[in-house]
Design an enzyme around this catalytic site. Structure first.
Site, PDB file in Angstrom:
ATOM      1  N   CYS A 413      -0.433  -7.669  10.672  1.00  0.00           N
ATOM      2  CA  CYS A 413      -0.199  -8.639   9.610  1.00  0.00           C
ATOM      3  C   CYS A 413       1.292  -8.656   9.316  1.00  0.00           C
ATOM      4  O   CYS A 413       2.075  -8.003  10.006  1.00  0.00           O
ATOM      5  CB  CYS A 413      -1.016  -8.326   8.356  1.00  0.00           C
ATOM      6  SG  CYS A 413      -0.532  -6.826   7.486  1.00  0.00           S
ATOM      7  N   HIS A 604      -0.070  -7.715  -1.454  1.00  0.00           N
ATOM      8  CA  HIS A 604       1.007  -6.781  -1.152  1.00  0.00           C
ATOM      9  C   HIS A 604       2.222  -7.571  -0.693  1.00  0.00           C
ATOM     10  O   HIS A 604       2.136  -8.772  -0.455  1.00  0.00           O
ATOM     11  CB  HIS A 604       0.581  -5.778  -0.076  1.00  0.00           C
ATOM     12  CG  HIS A 604       0.062  -6.412   1.173  1.00  0.00           C
ATOM     13  ND1 HIS A 604      -1.242  -6.857   1.293  1.00  0.00           N
ATOM     14  CD2 HIS A 604       0.647  -6.702   2.360  1.00  0.00           C
ATOM     15  CE1 HIS A 604      -1.433  -7.378   2.492  1.00  0.00           C
ATOM     16  NE2 HIS A 604      -0.295  -7.308   3.161  1.00  0.00           N
TER      17      HIS A 604
END
Length: 685
Positions: A413, A604
């Site tokens: 990611c 995040h």
């Protein structure tokens, strides 16, 4: 063992234009409601409208003899460009970027008499980007208590300077460009050449390149033409549903198999819903059908040109309902005729092609849909209408054939600290349960990938970024990392690829290669919690990563951005991050959703924001009533800030819990923070 693979992919011009067009579309589409409002007001109240009202339409004079301003002119001169600029700025740098971009755009608006849509598309993102760079210069250097003063004055001063620059410089440049583009359109219209634009527009639609043309050129020019003439033909060059409808009708009568069976439903979605991409796979199955789309598009444009017809505002989406709603009062006959003739010409050409061809269009519709999604760069919102719920998501990305046993799988990611860690934990458990503990499942930031992995798993919006770095791997795209059906396919790939391997060839878990060694801490080893034991009561709290003061059972936020702020504040309060990291959490969310499935989201920061992490920490907030997270319901928000592998233990616990419905129910029913922490301790015991 050798690996057969295609040449290492590069970022193509097509992909670049797609991304540019998507960015332009991202500024326009959220504001389509405002365009529609302006179009309706224009159609109703201008001098040539259905209900002419001088005070609203901006014609005639008032009681004092002064010209009526109305609301049509101010809306298109000020409201729409500023909305576009704010949206573009916010895409780049959240609300702060939107505000600076809007201030900057006032300069180009005031510097010319023409509607400054192109100027807004430039100044909005430019103002936000430059403000972001300026803020980075003194990030972390401002004395406590002076942050608001510095932030407000820096935004005001820089916005004012940009506005002056726009007034004295950019407005003139944009005006010249607009005049030149308008002259080109005028030349095409006056010489009967405008229908030839279909030669470029129709193929561009199928290749998802139309947004750059439509939102970057046609819409701004169309708005200006509509303001001057009360309507514009440019709004229907790309939005005419006729060409696509004709192709789908031809499949209904002369197609075969799944294509013929699905064409009626696709035609309804296309014509009434305005989702044109639903017919693209039918063209991709038989590319020569693009001639039908081109022919239909040319017929529609020619009809409108001959009848002097047009729309008053953009028709988005390209539904016949939206088209008719935005049609000028004197253009209904011409517009309806343009749609009918475009459909008829497209149908006739497509019918001839299908009837005279050995291939009646009975190729694999799923494969064509997958090709369409590969070109689009993400899953189609309507693919399930063509091939069922799994359309476009089944199987790996095409282009690579794996001929060796699967030994190394990586989840990638943007930051490599949250979504990928959770997905790796879930799949690792599935692969171990299938009897292949020697297969390593790690996670990594995309920036840290190299071409040593057998399988790469990414979110569907990130696959194209990961492929050039890992061209010899098999790529799987998922829409969430928690419970994707792709995991079963990957387990089956592991099973099949290892089934023919002699037992002695299988590497023991301890000796299996660490594929990403030296390429970032997150890729260097699997999450230690995969088989770790909780000890001394500390595992539940991740050795200080998760503390009881970072767990809230009843969050106060009611929408996604506020929930991210709430989770980020818990990280801030612990001194784990600085405020720039919370900004990066929002930036990450705008890029790719952190929704994981099972009512869970784990916001995040981006990979670039790791420098703003002081130490690893996790925060957990429960929202009993649930909040909307990009169309998904979320009840648990887990804020993540991770350095090295310190936070992976607790993320593994969270992954185990949220793949177990009974344990999710326990979390929903928990009445104390201790119950939550105890559940994390038990799951690793």
């Amino acid at each position: 063992m050798a690996t057969e693979t295609v040449a290492k992919p590069r970022t193509s011009v097509r992909v670049g234009v797609q991304k540019f067009g998507t960015f332009l579309s991202g500024m326009i589409m959220p504001n389509i409601g405002a365009f529609i409002a302006w179009g309706l007001i224009t159609a109703l109240f201008i001098e040539k409208g259905w209900i002419p009202v001088a005070e609203l339409g901006g014609f005639g004079t008032n009681a004092e003899g002064d010209p009526n301003v109305g609301i049509v002119g101010p809306m298109v001169t000020y409201l729409l460009p500023i909305l576009i600029a704010y949206t573009g700025g916010r895409m780049v740098y959240d609300v702060r970027g939107g505000v600076v971009g809007a201030i900057a755009t006032m300069g180009v608006i005031a510097g010319t008499d023409a509607p400054m849509f192109i100027g807004a598309m430039i100044m909005g993102p430019l103002g936000a980007w430059t403000m972001k760079k300026i803020d980075a210069l003194w990030d972390g250097k401002i004395r406590p208590g002076f942050e608001m003063l510095v932030n407000n004055f820096s935004a005001g001063i820089w916005g004012a300077l940009l506005a002056l620059g726009g007034f004295y410089g950019l407005s003139w440049v944009v005006q010249r460009f607009t005049d030149g583009a308008g002259a080109v359109v005028g030349f095409l219209v006056n010489n009967g050449l405008l229908p030839l634009t279909s030669i470029f527009i129709e193929p561009a639609k199928v290749l998802f390149l139309n947004n750059a043309i439509n939102h970057g050129v046609l819409t701004p020019l169309g708005i200006q033409q509509s303001l001057e003439q009360g309507k514009s033909i440019l709004f229907l060059l790309e939005a005419n549903p006729g060409p696509g409808l004709g192709i789908l009708l031809a499949y209904m009568f002369f197609g075969r198999g799944a294509a013929r069976a699905s064409a009626p439903g696709a035609a309804i979605i296309h014509f009434l819903g305005g989702i044109h991409e639903i017919y693209f796979p039918y063209v991709l199955m038989k590319p020569i059908l693009i001639l039908a789309a081109i022919g239909g598009g040319m017929a529609g444009i020619a009809t409108m040109a001959i009848t002097n017809s047009g729309l008053v505002a953009p028709a988005a989406p390209g539904s016949i309902i939206a088209v008719l709603a935005q049609t000028s009062r004197d253009s209904y006959v011409g517009v309806i005729l343009a749609v009918i003739l475009a459909t008829a010409v497209s149908f006739l050409i497509a019918a001839v092609i299908l009837r005279t061809s050995k291939n009646k269009g009975d190729d694999d519709l799923s494969a064509a849909t997958s090709r369409m999604e590969a070109m689009k760069g993400k899953k189609s919102s309507v693919s399930s209408a063509l091939t069922g719920d799994q359309a476009g998501t089944s199987g790996a990305q095409p282009g690579t054939v794996l001929t060796r046993p699967v030994r190394n799988i990586v989840f990638a990611c943007d930051a490599g600290m949250g979504s990928s860690a959770m997905g790796a934990s879930v799949l690792r458990n599935k692969i171990k349960a299938a009897g292949f503990p020697e297969v390593k499942v790690t996670n990594s930031a995309i920036a840290n990938l190299n071409d040593t992995f057998d399988v790469v798993v990414t979110h569907q919006d990130l696959t194209e970024r990961a492929q050039p770095r890992t061209s010899s791997a098999v790529h799987y795209s998922v829409d969430n990392f928690m419970n994707s059906p792709k995991y079963e396919e990957i387990v089956e790939l592991v099973r099949s690829s290892n089934s023919s391997t002699p037992a002695g060839d299988a590497q023991p878990a301890a000796a299996a290669p660490t594929a990403a060694a030296g390429h970032g801490a997150h890729a260097a080893e699997p999450a230690p919690a995969a088989g770790a034991q909780a000890t001394d009561g500390q595992a539940a709290e991740g050795k200080g990563v998760l503390l009881r003061e970072s767990v809230i059972l009843n969050g106060t936020a009611t929408e996604r951005d506020a929930a991210i702020d709430e989770a980020g504040k818990l990280l801030l309060d612990r001194g784990a991050v600085d405020v720039s990291y919370v900004h990066a959490m929002h930036e990450r969310e705008e890029s790719v959703s952190t929704y994981m499935g099972s009512f869970l989201a784990i916001p995040h920061g981006t990979n670039d924001a790791k420098e703003h992490i002081n130490h690893s920490a996790v925060s957990i907030i429960r929202y009993p009533e649930g909040i909307d997270w990009g169309g998904k319901q979320v009840k648990f928000v887990v804020g993540v800030a991770g350095l090295n592998n310190e936070h992976l233990h607790i993320l593994s616990s969270i992954a185990k819990i949220f793949t177990n419905k009974a344990q999710v129910a326990q979390l929903e029913e928990a009445t104390t923070v201790d119950e939550v922490l105890e559940l994390f301790r038990k799951v690793n015991a």
